[in-house]
Motif scaffolding. Structure first.
Motif, PDB file in Angstrom:
ATOM      1  N   ASP A 275     -15.979 106.538   4.838  1.00 33.44           N
ATOM      2  CA  ASP A 275     -15.370 105.315   4.396  1.00 33.44           C
ATOM      3  C   ASP A 275     -14.586 104.552   5.459  1.00 33.44           C
ATOM      4  O   ASP A 275     -14.501 103.505   5.718  1.00 33.44           O
ATOM      5  CB  ASP A 275     -14.724 105.069   3.219  1.00 33.44           C
ATOM      6  CG  ASP A 275     -15.982 105.542   1.965  1.00 33.44           C
ATOM      7  OD1 ASP A 275     -17.242 105.420   2.326  1.00 33.44           O
ATOM      8  OD2 ASP A 275     -15.557 105.685   0.947  1.00 33.44           O
ATOM      9  N   THR A 276     -13.431 105.324   5.953  1.00 30.50           N
ATOM     10  CA  THR A 276     -12.570 104.936   7.021  1.00 30.50           C
ATOM     11  C   THR A 276     -13.334 104.469   8.148  1.00 30.50           C
ATOM     12  O   THR A 276     -12.903 103.416   8.847  1.00 30.50           O
ATOM     13  CB  THR A 276     -11.396 106.061   7.087  1.00 30.50           C
ATOM     14  OG1 THR A 276     -10.688 106.208   5.818  1.00 30.50           O
ATOM     15  CG2 THR A 276     -10.316 105.151   7.988  1.00 30.50           C
TER      16      THR A 276
ATOM     17  N   GLY B 128     -15.052 101.133   7.850  1.00 25.19           N
ATOM     18  CA  GLY B 128     -14.169 100.030   7.719  1.00 25.19           C
ATOM     19  C   GLY B 128     -14.313  99.205   6.407  1.00 25.19           C
ATOM     20  O   GLY B 128     -14.688  98.209   6.413  1.00 25.19           O
ATOM     21  N   VAL B 129     -14.327 100.073   5.252  1.00 27.14           N
ATOM     22  CA  VAL B 129     -14.936  99.339   3.948  1.00 27.14           C
ATOM     23  C   VAL B 129     -13.656  98.746   3.289  1.00 27.14           C
ATOM     24  O   VAL B 129     -13.674  98.308   2.224  1.00 27.14           O
ATOM     25  CB  VAL B 129     -15.380 100.373   2.975  1.00 27.14           C
ATOM     26  CG1 VAL B 129     -16.897 100.776   3.592  1.00 27.14           C
ATOM     27  CG2 VAL B 129     -14.574 101.584   2.519  1.00 27.14           C
ATOM     28  N   GLY B 130     -12.251  98.969   4.061  1.00 27.73           N
ATOM     29  CA  GLY B 130     -11.341  98.207   3.415  1.00 27.73           C
ATOM     30  C   GLY B 130     -10.152  99.206   2.770  1.00 27.73           C
ATOM     31  O   GLY B 130      -9.923 100.158   3.442  1.00 27.73           O
ATOM     32  N   LEU B 131      -9.393  98.793   1.545  1.00 31.36           N
ATOM     33  CA  LEU B 131      -8.337  99.636   0.958  1.00 31.36           C
ATOM     34  C   LEU B 131      -9.096 100.511   0.263  1.00 31.36           C
ATOM     35  O   LEU B 131      -9.840 100.260  -0.824  1.00 31.36           O
ATOM     36  CB  LEU B 131      -7.565  98.901   0.141  1.00 31.36           C
ATOM     37  CG  LEU B 131      -6.541  97.539   0.794  1.00 31.36           C
ATOM     38  CD1 LEU B 131      -6.017  96.983  -0.258  1.00 31.36           C
ATOM     39  CD2 LEU B 131      -5.993  98.161   1.943  1.00 31.36           C
ATOM     40  N   SER B 132      -8.889 101.925   0.576  1.00 31.82           N
ATOM     41  CA  SER B 132      -9.501 102.902  -0.116  1.00 31.82           C
ATOM     42  C   SER B 132      -8.782 103.424  -1.292  1.00 31.82           C
ATOM     43  O   SER B 132      -9.428 104.010  -2.284  1.00 31.82           O
ATOM     44  CB  SER B 132      -9.840 104.023   1.007  1.00 31.82           C
ATOM     45  OG  SER B 132      -8.662 104.663   1.403  1.00 31.82           O
TER      46      SER B 132
ATOM     47  N   PRO C 150      -5.880 101.977  -3.059  1.00 30.23           N
ATOM     48  CA  PRO C 150      -4.665 100.984  -3.458  1.00 30.23           C
ATOM     49  C   PRO C 150      -3.815 101.397  -4.731  1.00 30.23           C
ATOM     50  O   PRO C 150      -4.444 102.205  -5.712  1.00 30.23           O
ATOM     51  CB  PRO C 150      -5.430  99.562  -3.674  1.00 30.23           C
ATOM     52  CG  PRO C 150      -6.857 100.115  -4.181  1.00 30.23           C
ATOM     53  CD  PRO C 150      -7.237 101.190  -3.210  1.00 30.23           C
TER      54      PRO C 150
ATOM     55  N   ILE D  73      -0.530  97.791  -0.973  1.00 34.31           N
ATOM     56  CA  ILE D  73      -1.679  98.078  -0.215  1.00 34.31           C
ATOM     57  C   ILE D  73      -1.656  99.238   0.781  1.00 34.31           C
ATOM     58  O   ILE D  73      -2.834  99.825   1.231  1.00 34.31           O
ATOM     59  CB  ILE D  73      -1.982  96.905   0.749  1.00 34.31           C
ATOM     60  CG1 ILE D  73      -0.617  96.636   1.588  1.00 34.31           C
ATOM     61  CG2 ILE D  73      -2.105  95.410  -0.203  1.00 34.31           C
ATOM     62  CD1 ILE D  73      -0.639  95.391   2.409  1.00 34.31           C
ATOM     63  N   ASP D  74      -0.515  99.902   0.564  1.00 34.63           N
ATOM     64  CA  ASP D  74      -0.710 101.158   1.615  1.00 34.63           C
ATOM     65  C   ASP D  74      -0.473 102.243   0.611  1.00 34.63           C
ATOM     66  O   ASP D  74      -0.007 103.575   0.684  1.00 34.63           O
ATOM     67  CB  ASP D  74       0.970 101.350   2.221  1.00 34.63           C
ATOM     68  CG  ASP D  74       2.133 101.000   1.399  1.00 34.63           C
ATOM     69  OD1 ASP D  74       1.976 100.407   0.107  1.00 34.63           O
ATOM     70  OD2 ASP D  74       3.145 101.113   1.841  1.00 34.63           O
TER      71      ASP D  74
END
Length: 541
Positions: A3-4, A7-11, A13, A79-80
């Motif tokens: 998924d990384t 680039g699907v976003g926050l995996s 949160p 978000i991190d």
């Protein structure tokens, strides 16, 4: 492919619930420091100063939303992920505090200053209260501005020129939940109220100034201090049913240009002090019916030119005491008759000459007949003492220290019902170009110490008794005793001069207002203290 890599976003949160402990962002970007429960532990474990700054997501495109107050409960996410160093606040969680905030229990903060502003909703007055506004809920309204607005209403303000008064409208607040939408800060409020039957719009300032539009559309605008209206263009005002202005103080109007006022009805001004009207040019007062002016004293002066009075019909001047007119030269002109009337005495005095000129001249006296002393029998050629009449009542007296001339081109009549006395210290001549009639109702005495001449083409002497002392030349013959017919003619009718009509009631004006001596304004704004409220001014009950 992971998924990384896609680039699907926050995996991963990490969501949290926390409390705001600092909203004073040094970068002025609206960030806050949030203590996330079960992440940051207690304030002893992680002090407030060590908490990371969180970005607030407002939920709209406006970056100017204020940050949430201190001690507000919020939710968001890191978000991190589990690193928990990049918090993002997503929203506010409505809540209410049952007890005061105590940081010793592990969370929360006591502001060092401006607690009402920074920790709104977490102050002691907010214990047990929902965080949404009392104005929105319609609860504990006595703790809002509504009580102050009602207590500080201006009441019984005078309507000029009448005994009526007017008052500031009452607060129109009549909210029912959930119809009132409120934007409220620690000091100010904006309300858009849709409560059925109580619809209104309200903008309120902490000092008491407000704009209120009630359910009937009545707008009330109040300034707790000075008010300024500045218009760069034209300003238009319309009042559909009257205009009332009450000013407790001075009023000044300056017009750099022309000013026009048009009034369909009556115009009345009541001034309890002095009035000054100044005009740099021509001052015109024009009335189609009547102009009246009244005062204790009235003065009119033309300090450069001419003072003119003109009337299409009559000019009436009346005084209860005296009328004084003074001029270098004095002219009276009447194109018809000219009458002067006096109930007591009429005097004409001149330092040099006095002239009376007319085609016919009449001098009439209508006083009472005075008593006279009877004359002795008339004896021809034997002068006798002729006593002078005793004057105790009005009569006709013509006295002169030198010569006296009475001349007319027509008829000359000297008539009196009393004593007629003609005396001269020098020569006396009575001449007529035609007939001469000398008639008296009683005795007639003609006496001269010198020469007396009576000349006429025909002369008749009529009296009950005629005494002629000394030699009298009657006509051209020798002195003789003429045949006297004791006939007393009927006295001529006395002309009665009518009294001219003067105004008796004066001008019909209302009584002037009483002069005001109290112009000071006492406590124009009012005040509030621990003892209660002070009335805004002395006219409020």
């Amino acid at each position: 492919m992971t998924d990384t890599e896609l680039g699907v976003g926050l995996s991963h949160p990490l969501f949290f619930i926390g409390v705001v402990e600092n909203n004073n962002d040094p970068q002025l970007e609206g960030r806050v420091k949030v203590r996330a429960f079960s992440v940051h532990g207690t304030n002893e474990q992680v002090p407030t100063t060590e908490l990371p700054w969180a970005i607030c997501a407002a939920g709209n495109y406006d970056p100017n939303n204020p940050p949430p107050p201190l001690n507000s409960f919020v939710y968001g996410m890191f978000i991190d992920g589990r690193a928990a160093q990049q918090p993002l606040v997503l929203g506010l969680i409505p809540s209410q505090n049952a007890t005061r905030i105590d940081p010793r229990k592990g969370w929360g903060v006591i502001p060092g200053e401006d607690g009402d502003l920074q920790a709104r909703g977490a102050t002691p007055r907010d214990f047990g209260q929902p965080q949404n506004s009392r104005l929105m809920r319609g609860e504990n309204i006595e703790e809002t501005y509504v009580l102050d607005q009602e207590i500080n209403r201006r009441e019984k303000l005078k309507v000029g020129g009448t005994d009526k008064t007017w008052s500031e409208p009452s607060a129109a607040y009549n909210t029912k939940y959930p119809y009132n939408r409120v934007i409220e800060t620690a000091h100010h409020a904006i309300e858009l109220d849709d409560t059925p039957g109580g619809e209104r719009i309200m903008i309120h300032h902490k000092e008491g100034g407000y704009i209120q539009i009630d359910s009937a559309g009545v707008m009330t605008q109040k300034s707790s201090d000075d008010q300024y209206n500045v218009t760069s263009g034209k300003k238009h005002e319309h009042a559909g049913n009257g205009h009332v202005v009450t000013i407790h103080g001075d009023a000044h109007v300056y017009v750099k240009g022309n000013k026009t006022e048009e009034i369909e009805g009556d115009y009345k001004q009541i001034v309890r002090g002095n009035v000054l009207l100044g005009c740099g040019g021509q001052f015109n007062i024009n009335a189609s019916e009547q102009i009246q002016a009244r005062a204790a004293d009235v003065k009119v002066e033309a300090n450069v030119g001419t003072l003119s009075l003109k009337a299409a019909k009559e000019i009436q001047i009346g005084s209860d005491i005296d009328i004084t007119m003074t001029a270098q030269k004095f002219y009276h002109t009447a194109y018809n008759s000219y009458e002067v009337y006096s109930t007591t005495a009429l005097k004409f005095t001149s330092v040099v000459d006095t002239h009376f000129t007319g085609s016919n001249m009449y001098i009439n006296m209508n006083g009472a007949l005075p008593p006279i002393t009877p004359a002795p029998p008339f004896v021809v050629g034997q002068p006798g003492a002729v006593p002078s009449p005793t004057l105790t009542s009005p009569g006709f007296n013509l006295l002169s220290g030198t010569a006296t001339n009475i001349k007319t081109g027509g008829a000359l009549s000297i008539d009196t019902l009393g004593i007629s006395t003609i005396k001269s210290g020098g020569a006396m001549q009575i001449q007529a170009g035609l007939a001469m009639d000398i008639s008296v109702g009683a005795a007639m005495n003609i006496k001269s110490t010198g020469v007396m001449k009576l000349g006429a083409s025909s002369m008749d002497l009529y009296a009950t008794t005629v005494n002629v002392d000394n030699l009298v030349n009657l006509g051209s013959g020798d002195a003789s005793a003429p045949s006297i017919t004791p006939t007393v003619p009927t006295p001529p009718a006395i002309a009665v001069i009518s009294v001219p009509g003067f105004p008796t009631s004066g001008t019909q004006l209302p009584e002037p207002p009483a002069k005001s001596t109290q112009l000071d304004i006492v406590n124009p704004r009012g005040s509030k203290s621990g003892g209660g409220y002070t009335s805004p001014d002395s006219g409020v009950e």
